[in-house]
Design a protein around this motif. Sequence first.
Motif, mmCIF file in Angstrom:
data_model
loop_
_atom_site.group_PDB
_atom_site.id
_atom_site.type_symbol
_atom_site.label_atom_id
_atom_site.label_comp_id
_atom_site.label_asym_id
_atom_site.label_seq_id
_atom_site.Cartn_x
_atom_site.Cartn_y
_atom_site.Cartn_z
ATOM 1 N N SER A 102 0.817 -1.215 0.000
ATOM 2 C CA SER A 102 0.000 0.000 0.000
ATOM 3 C C SER A 102 0.850 1.262 0.000
ATOM 4 O O SER A 102 0.440 2.288 -0.555
ATOM 5 C CB SER A 102 -0.930 0.012 1.216
ATOM 6 N N GLY A 103 2.032 1.202 0.606
ATOM 7 C CA GLY A 103 2.844 2.394 0.712
ATOM 8 C C GLY A 103 3.707 2.688 -0.499
ATOM 9 O O GLY A 103 4.061 3.847 -0.747
ATOM 10 N N VAL A 104 4.064 1.657 -1.253
ATOM 11 C CA VAL A 104 4.968 1.831 -2.396
ATOM 12 C C VAL A 104 4.276 1.471 -3.711
ATOM 13 O O VAL A 104 4.227 2.269 -4.648
ATOM 14 C CB VAL A 104 6.245 0.979 -2.224
ATOM 15 N N VAL A 105 3.698 0.254 -3.778
ATOM 16 C CA VAL A 105 3.112 -0.219 -5.030
ATOM 17 C C VAL A 105 1.897 0.617 -5.413
ATOM 18 O O VAL A 105 1.753 1.039 -6.562
ATOM 19 C CB VAL A 105 2.724 -1.707 -4.917
ATOM 20 N N ARG A 106 1.024 0.878 -4.461
ATOM 21 C CA ARG A 106 -0.229 1.576 -4.775
ATOM 22 C C ARG A 106 0.018 2.956 -5.382
ATOM 23 O O ARG A 106 -0.563 3.288 -6.427
ATOM 24 C CB ARG A 106 -1.091 1.665 -3.518
ATOM 25 N N PRO A 107 0.875 3.803 -4.792
ATOM 26 C CA PRO A 107 1.096 5.107 -5.438
ATOM 27 C C PRO A 107 1.739 4.995 -6.824
ATOM 28 O O PRO A 107 1.446 5.804 -7.711
ATOM 29 C CB PRO A 107 2.041 5.818 -4.455
ATOM 30 N N GLN A 108 2.593 3.999 -7.040
ATOM 31 C CA GLN A 108 3.255 3.870 -8.345
ATOM 32 C C GLN A 108 2.288 3.406 -9.431
ATOM 33 O O GLN A 108 2.466 3.720 -10.612
ATOM 34 C CB GLN A 108 4.428 2.890 -8.240
ATOM 35 N N ILE A 109 1.253 2.680 -9.028
ATOM 36 C CA ILE A 109 0.270 2.213 -10.016
ATOM 37 C C ILE A 109 -0.493 3.389 -10.609
ATOM 38 O O ILE A 109 -1.075 3.286 -11.693
ATOM 39 C CB ILE A 109 -0.663 1.175 -9.371
ATOM 40 N N ALA A 110 -0.478 4.529 -9.926
ATOM 41 C CA ALA A 110 -1.117 5.726 -10.481
ATOM 42 C C ALA A 110 -0.543 6.065 -11.853
ATOM 43 O O ALA A 110 -1.261 6.567 -12.729
ATOM 44 C CB ALA A 110 -0.943 6.899 -9.522
ATOM 45 N N TRP A 111 0.741 5.785 -12.065
ATOM 46 C CA TRP A 111 1.346 6.053 -13.371
ATOM 47 C C TRP A 111 0.725 5.171 -14.446
ATOM 48 O O TRP A 111 0.524 5.612 -15.584
ATOM 49 C CB TRP A 111 2.857 5.819 -13.314
ATOM 50 N N ALA A 112 0.431 3.916 -14.097
ATOM 51 C CA ALA A 112 -0.199 3.014 -15.063
ATOM 52 C C ALA A 112 -1.597 3.501 -15.429
ATOM 53 O O ALA A 112 -2.005 3.435 -16.596
ATOM 54 C CB ALA A 112 -0.263 1.594 -14.487
ATOM 55 N N LEU A 113 -2.341 4.005 -14.443
ATOM 56 C CA LEU A 113 -3.683 4.515 -14.732
ATOM 57 C C LEU A 113 -3.619 5.773 -15.595
ATOM 58 O O LEU A 113 -4.467 5.981 -16.464
ATOM 59 C CB LEU A 113 -4.419 4.804 -13.428
ATOM 60 N N LEU A 114 -2.620 6.611 -15.365
ATOM 61 C CA LEU A 114 -2.438 7.790 -16.212
ATOM 62 C C LEU A 114 -2.145 7.379 -17.650
ATOM 63 O O LEU A 114 -2.732 7.923 -18.596
ATOM 64 C CB LEU A 114 -1.303 8.649 -15.658
ATOM 65 N N ALA A 115 -1.263 6.391 -17.806
ATOM 66 C CA ALA A 115 -0.929 5.915 -19.154
ATOM 67 C C ALA A 115 -2.145 5.317 -19.843
ATOM 68 O O ALA A 115 -2.359 5.517 -21.049
ATOM 69 C CB ALA A 115 0.196 4.886 -19.078
ATOM 70 N N LEU A 116 -2.969 4.585 -19.104
ATOM 71 C CA LEU A 116 -4.170 3.991 -19.680
ATOM 72 C C LEU A 116 -5.155 5.060 -20.141
ATOM 73 O O LEU A 116 -5.768 4.934 -21.211
ATOM 74 C CB LEU A 116 -4.849 3.088 -18.646
ATOM 75 N N THR A 117 -5.309 6.105 -19.348
ATOM 76 C CA THR A 117 -6.232 7.181 -19.720
ATOM 77 C C THR A 117 -5.763 7.884 -20.989
ATOM 78 O O THR A 117 -6.567 8.163 -21.895
ATOM 79 C CB THR A 117 -6.354 8.187 -18.567
ATOM 80 N N VAL A 118 -4.475 8.157 -21.075
ATOM 81 C CA VAL A 118 -3.931 8.794 -22.280
ATOM 82 C C VAL A 118 -4.095 7.866 -23.480
ATOM 83 O O VAL A 118 -4.517 8.293 -24.571
ATOM 84 C CB VAL A 118 -2.441 9.153 -22.072
ATOM 85 N N ALA A 119 -3.795 6.584 -23.283
ATOM 86 C CA ALA A 119 -3.880 5.627 -24.396
ATOM 87 C C ALA A 119 -5.312 5.490 -24.900
ATOM 88 O O ALA A 119 -5.552 5.432 -26.112
ATOM 89 C CB ALA A 119 -3.334 4.270 -23.954
ATOM 90 N N LEU A 120 -6.275 5.422 -23.996
ATOM 91 C CA LEU A 120 -7.673 5.308 -24.403
ATOM 92 C C LEU A 120 -8.104 6.529 -25.215
ATOM 93 O O LEU A 120 -8.763 6.398 -26.260
ATOM 94 C CB LEU A 120 -8.568 5.153 -23.171
ATOM 95 N N THR A 121 -7.728 7.708 -24.751
ATOM 96 C CA THR A 121 -8.120 8.933 -25.451
ATOM 97 C C THR A 121 -7.493 9.004 -26.839
ATOM 98 O O THR A 121 -8.169 9.325 -27.833
ATOM 99 C CB THR A 121 -7.701 10.160 -24.629
ATOM 100 N N VAL A 122 -6.207 8.687 -26.921
ATOM 101 C CA VAL A 122 -5.512 8.722 -28.215
ATOM 102 C C VAL A 122 -6.103 7.697 -29.171
ATOM 103 O O VAL A 122 -6.346 7.984 -30.349
ATOM 104 C CB VAL A 122 -4.003 8.484 -28.013
ATOM 105 N N TRP A 123 -6.353 6.487 -28.663
ATOM 106 C CA TRP A 123 -6.933 5.448 -29.542
ATOM 107 C C TRP A 123 -8.286 5.890 -30.082
ATOM 108 O O TRP A 123 -8.558 5.787 -31.281
ATOM 109 C CB TRP A 123 -7.108 4.139 -28.774
ATOM 110 N N ALA A 124 -9.164 6.381 -29.199
ATOM 111 C CA ALA A 124 -10.511 6.765 -29.633
ATOM 112 C C ALA A 124 -10.449 7.905 -30.637
ATOM 113 O O ALA A 124 -11.187 7.916 -31.633
ATOM 114 C CB ALA A 124 -11.357 7.155 -28.416
ATOM 115 N N TRP A 125 -9.578 8.876 -30.411
ATOM 116 C CA TRP A 125 -9.489 10.014 -31.318
ATOM 117 C C TRP A 125 -8.971 9.581 -32.688
ATOM 118 O O TRP A 125 -9.505 9.968 -33.730
ATOM 119 C CB TRP A 125 -8.590 11.084 -30.720
ATOM 120 N N ARG A 126 -7.926 8.749 -32.690
ATOM 121 C CA ARG A 126 -7.365 8.299 -33.964
ATOM 122 C C ARG A 126 -8.327 7.371 -34.692
ATOM 123 O O ARG A 126 -8.467 7.444 -35.917
ATOM 124 C CB ARG A 126 -6.034 7.603 -33.727
ATOM 125 N N ALA A 127 -9.000 6.510 -33.945
ATOM 126 C CA ALA A 127 -9.965 5.609 -34.581
ATOM 127 C C ALA A 127 -11.118 6.392 -35.191
ATOM 128 O O ALA A 127 -11.593 6.073 -36.287
ATOM 129 C CB ALA A 127 -10.490 4.603 -33.555
#
Length: 521
Positions: free
Chosen positions: A481-506
């Motif tokens: 909870s102290g280390v892994v959980r905050p770092q996973i925020a980067w993965a969620l940020l990347a997913l949000t950017v990827a979803l937006t880019v995919w939808a726009w390009r598609a």
Amino acid sequence: MTSERRRKQAQDLPFRAGSPRLPRSAADERLVGGVRGRLAVPGLVMIAVSVLLTITIGLLGPSPMVPALGGPAWQPSYSFDARPDPYLVIVLAAAAIVVGGLGLLAALAAVPRDRLRPDPRLLVLFGCLAAGVLAFLPPSGSGDHLNYAAYGRMVTLGLNPYTHGADDLPGDPIADAVERPWREEPSVYGPVATALQALASWIGGDSLRLTIFVLAVFNAAAFIVTALLVDRFTRHDPARRRRAALLWAANPLLLYHLVAGMHADTLAIACMVAALLARARPLASGLLLGLGVATKLNAGLVALGPAWELRRRPGRLAVMAAAALAVVIAGYAIVGPEAITPVTTTSKAISHVSFWKLVQGWLWALVGTGSAYRGEIQVGALMVLGLVAWSLLRLASRRAAAGQAAPGGLEAPVVAAALVVAYLFATPYILPWYDGLAFGMLVLVGASAVDGFVVVHLLVLSLAYLPARVDGQPPGLEWLSGVVRPQIAWALLALTVALTVWAWRAGGRVRRPPASAAPPP
């Protein structure tokens, strides 16, 4: 092609773009189909293994994943008092999440090529049986169900659960079970959820075990009813029916969170799915929408789908809106205006795993720590929500303009799915079981890459909250909870950017067919 056939195809592919920019050769198509075909059986096996691991965690009894339940041992919920090694249980949960998530992705990849051939009814039966079994086991993964029992207890004892917490019932056999840090927190759930919690408490009395079992039965019934409704809705298309069964009934991640975790979101999702399927009858649909909102307020985002679909039919829209508002207003009138305050407080919170926690840290570094910057983050979240929703709806609307969607424009499930997915990817406060609402919407629309994005989103969130408890955790695993959980925020940020880019390009690749082109036969 008949208009009916075009309508069904439109429902099948609301977000899928037009032809790829570089068409594959026949050999490439066979290669891709072969790879997907080889994923089908391993995917189904992995799903089954994941569900069995989830059942095993409950069967083992109290552990870091399973809070202990007081009450006579002969009463349900049932489990062995195996006292498993804490680290073993965490490993089992991690394996259930990873194996289940990867198996689900593999099985979904096989559906479009018709490489997944089991009878969809078997997948639905498997999921319903698993839900039934899990209802008889103690809930696992978090301690939220203990809060539900305490809120119901307060109602039966004459206390207002929207102004009191478990600490206000010292010595009570139900309230004393509530875990940190929620002992002082009032209920954030709607009057319908509170009514069911009160009914369970009335039946269970002083037995926490029996109270939780009654709540688990309500929850499992909602999951099963949703599975059956979705299966009936998709029964005319075998491939779509299999995909829907995978995304809901046989989804190991949803069984892990919504059923084994026994979260109240399941009840709200059932109401919203039923409301969308009943929207040809505005009164019934409105009543169901009202019940969903009065269970959990954020489910109300789904109502914007039917509202958009009926925007040119004001009479039907008025009936639906009036019915929904009547239910919500009546419910909150009964419990009192105090029920609104906890919800507004929670809406300003920021999850530790949310990428908005990163933004908050950047603002502290740049401007100073004198403020939590919650207002600024709320504004930013609304902007991101709008961008993601616009990208998804732009893709769907361009498909409609290109003749690849239903005559008359976007339908309610498509709009609701886009808005819910955008909300879950953008909101500052996110927990794994919140994603269940997105799956409930996606099963009503067609296959697209959005399926994969949402599965990965839930997989990542599930690993971040392993488990979603504070009490009873083994020493040496604070880093989860102290280390892994905050770092996973980067993965969620990347997913949000990827979803937006995919939808726009598609959306940009969708082209309107020439006016002279004849429709395909």
